[in-house]
Write a protein that holds these residues in place. Structure first.
Motif, short mmCIF file in Angstrom:
data_model
loop_
_atom_site.label_atom_id
_atom_site.label_comp_id
_atom_site.label_asym_id
_atom_site.label_seq_id
_atom_site.Cartn_x
_atom_site.Cartn_y
_atom_site.Cartn_z
N VAL A 105 -11.10 -16.46 8.09
CA VAL A 105 -11.12 -15.65 6.85
C VAL A 105 -11.31 -14.17 7.36
CG1 VAL A 105 -12.80 -14.93 5.11
CG2 VAL A 105 -12.26 -17.40 5.42
N ALA A 106 -11.79 -13.68 8.36
CA ALA A 106 -11.57 -12.40 8.70
C ALA A 106 -10.38 -11.93 9.42
CB ALA A 106 -12.99 -12.19 9.88
N LYS A 107 -9.95 -13.14 9.96
CA LYS A 107 -8.57 -12.48 10.57
C LYS A 107 -7.36 -12.38 9.48
CE LYS A 107 -4.72 -14.91 12.97
NZ LYS A 107 -4.22 -16.26 13.25
N HIS A 108 -7.66 -13.21 8.59
CA HIS A 108 -6.69 -13.06 7.34
C HIS A 108 -6.99 -11.83 6.79
CE1 HIS A 108 -4.28 -16.60 7.68
NE2 HIS A 108 -5.40 -17.43 8.13
N SER A 109 -8.17 -11.53 6.30
CA SER A 109 -8.58 -10.43 5.62
C SER A 109 -7.96 -9.15 6.31
CB SER A 109 -10.06 -10.31 5.48
OG SER A 109 -10.57 -11.50 4.67
N VAL A 110 -8.31 -9.10 7.50
CA VAL A 110 -7.84 -7.92 8.56
C VAL A 110 -6.25 -7.63 8.53
CG1 VAL A 110 -7.73 -7.09 10.94
CG2 VAL A 110 -9.92 -7.64 10.02
N GLN A 111 -5.52 -8.77 8.52
CA GLN A 111 -4.25 -8.94 8.71
C GLN A 111 -3.62 -8.29 7.05
OE1 GLN A 111 -2.85 -12.79 9.35
NE2 GLN A 111 -2.77 -12.23 11.68
N ARG A 152 -2.05 -0.98 4.49
CA ARG A 152 -2.12 0.03 5.05
C ARG A 152 -0.71 0.63 5.58
NH1 ARG A 152 -6.78 1.14 9.08
NH2 ARG A 152 -7.92 1.01 7.33
N ARG A 153 0.05 -0.34 6.45
CA ARG A 153 1.48 -0.16 6.77
C ARG A 153 2.18 0.28 5.53
NH1 ARG A 153 0.91 -4.74 9.94
NH2 ARG A 153 -0.26 -4.44 11.73
N GLY A 154 2.21 -0.49 4.48
CA GLY A 154 3.01 -0.19 3.31
C GLY A 154 2.72 1.09 2.78
N TRP A 155 1.66 1.33 2.80
CA TRP A 155 1.23 2.86 2.27
C TRP A 155 1.82 3.85 2.89
CZ3 TRP A 155 -4.44 1.17 1.33
CH2 TRP A 155 -4.83 0.50 0.14
N GLU A 156 1.65 3.72 4.40
CA GLU A 156 2.05 4.61 5.39
C GLU A 156 3.79 4.86 5.14
OE1 GLU A 156 2.33 7.42 8.26
OE2 GLU A 156 0.60 6.69 7.07
N LEU A 157 4.39 3.71 5.07
CA LEU A 157 5.89 3.71 4.77
C LEU A 157 6.29 4.27 3.44
CD1 LEU A 157 8.58 2.65 5.54
CD2 LEU A 157 8.28 0.71 4.20
N GLN A 158 5.42 4.05 2.56
CA GLN A 158 5.64 4.74 1.04
C GLN A 158 5.44 6.48 1.40
OE1 GLN A 158 3.31 3.41 -1.79
NE2 GLN A 158 4.70 4.09 -3.60
N ARG A 159 4.44 6.51 2.04
CA ARG A 159 4.11 7.92 2.18
C ARG A 159 5.32 8.73 2.96
NH1 ARG A 159 2.55 11.29 5.78
NH2 ARG A 159 2.04 9.72 7.33
N ARG A 160 5.75 7.98 3.95
CA ARG A 160 6.63 8.67 4.87
C ARG A 160 8.14 8.75 4.06
NH1 ARG A 160 6.69 4.98 9.99
NH2 ARG A 160 8.89 5.82 9.94
N VAL A 161 8.53 7.68 3.25
CA VAL A 161 9.61 7.72 2.46
C VAL A 161 9.69 8.97 1.59
CG1 VAL A 161 10.86 6.44 0.67
CG2 VAL A 161 10.40 5.42 2.91
#
Length: 133
Positions: free
Chosen positions: A64-70, A76-85
Motif C-alpha cells: 500500500v505504501a509503495k503504490h501510494s508513493v508511486q 508531482r511529475r505531472g505538475w512539474e511537466l505542466q509548470r514547465r510547459v
C-alpha cells in the motif's frame, strides 16, 4: 490396552453405557496423544499462524505504501511537466508577441488555467492528441 484421548460428545444410552460420538457441532478428535500434548501442538500452530499473519500484514502495508508513493510521485511529475510547459509557452509567447496561443481549460477544482495549444515534446507545433490525467 492403548490409551486414547477423545474430544467429542459423550452420550449415555438407556442401558447406562457411555458412548462417545461425533457432535453435531464442534471438533471431534481421536488421538493416542494426551490432552496436554494436543494442546501444546495447537499452541505451536497458533504461534506459527500469528507470525505468518504479522508477516503478511507487514507485506500488505509495504504494498500500500509503495503504490501510494508511486501515485504521489507521478502526480508531482505531472505538475512539474505542466509548470514547465506553461513556462515555455509564456516565454515563447513573450518572444514572438504573436496573438494568443492559449485556451481556457477547466481543472477539476473548478478554477481556470491557461493551457497552451502546444506539443509538449517539441514546444513548437500544435498538439494533435489529448492526454487527460
Amino acid at each position: 490396552g492403548t490409551s486414547l484421548s477423545v474430544v467429542g460428545e459423550a452420550v449415555k444410552d438407556d442401558i447406562g453405557t457411555i458412548r462417545i460420538q461425533r457432535p453435531h457441532k464442534g471438533p471431534f478428535y481421536v488421538s493416542p496423544k494426551t490432552i496436554d500434548q494436543l494442546i501444546a501442538n495447537l499452541g505451536k500452530w497458533a504461534r506459527w499462524y500469528k507470525y505468518a499473519s504479522l508477516g503478511l500484514t507487514v507485506f500488505g502495508v509495504y504494498l500500500v505504501a509503495k503504490h501510494s508513493v508511486q501515485y504521489i510521485l507521478e502526480r508531482r511529475r505531472g505538475w512539474e511537466l505542466q509548470r514547465r510547459v506553461l513556462a515555455a509557452a509564456a516565454k515563447r509567447s513573450g518572444e514572438d508577441n504573436e496573438g494568443s496561443n492559449e485556451k481556457d481549460d477547466t481543472v477539476s477544482d473548478g478554477s481556470k488555467r491557461l493551457m497552451p495549444d502546444l506539443c509538449v515534446i517539441c514546444l513548437e507545433h500544435e498538439y494533435n492528441a489529448v492526454f487527460v490525467p
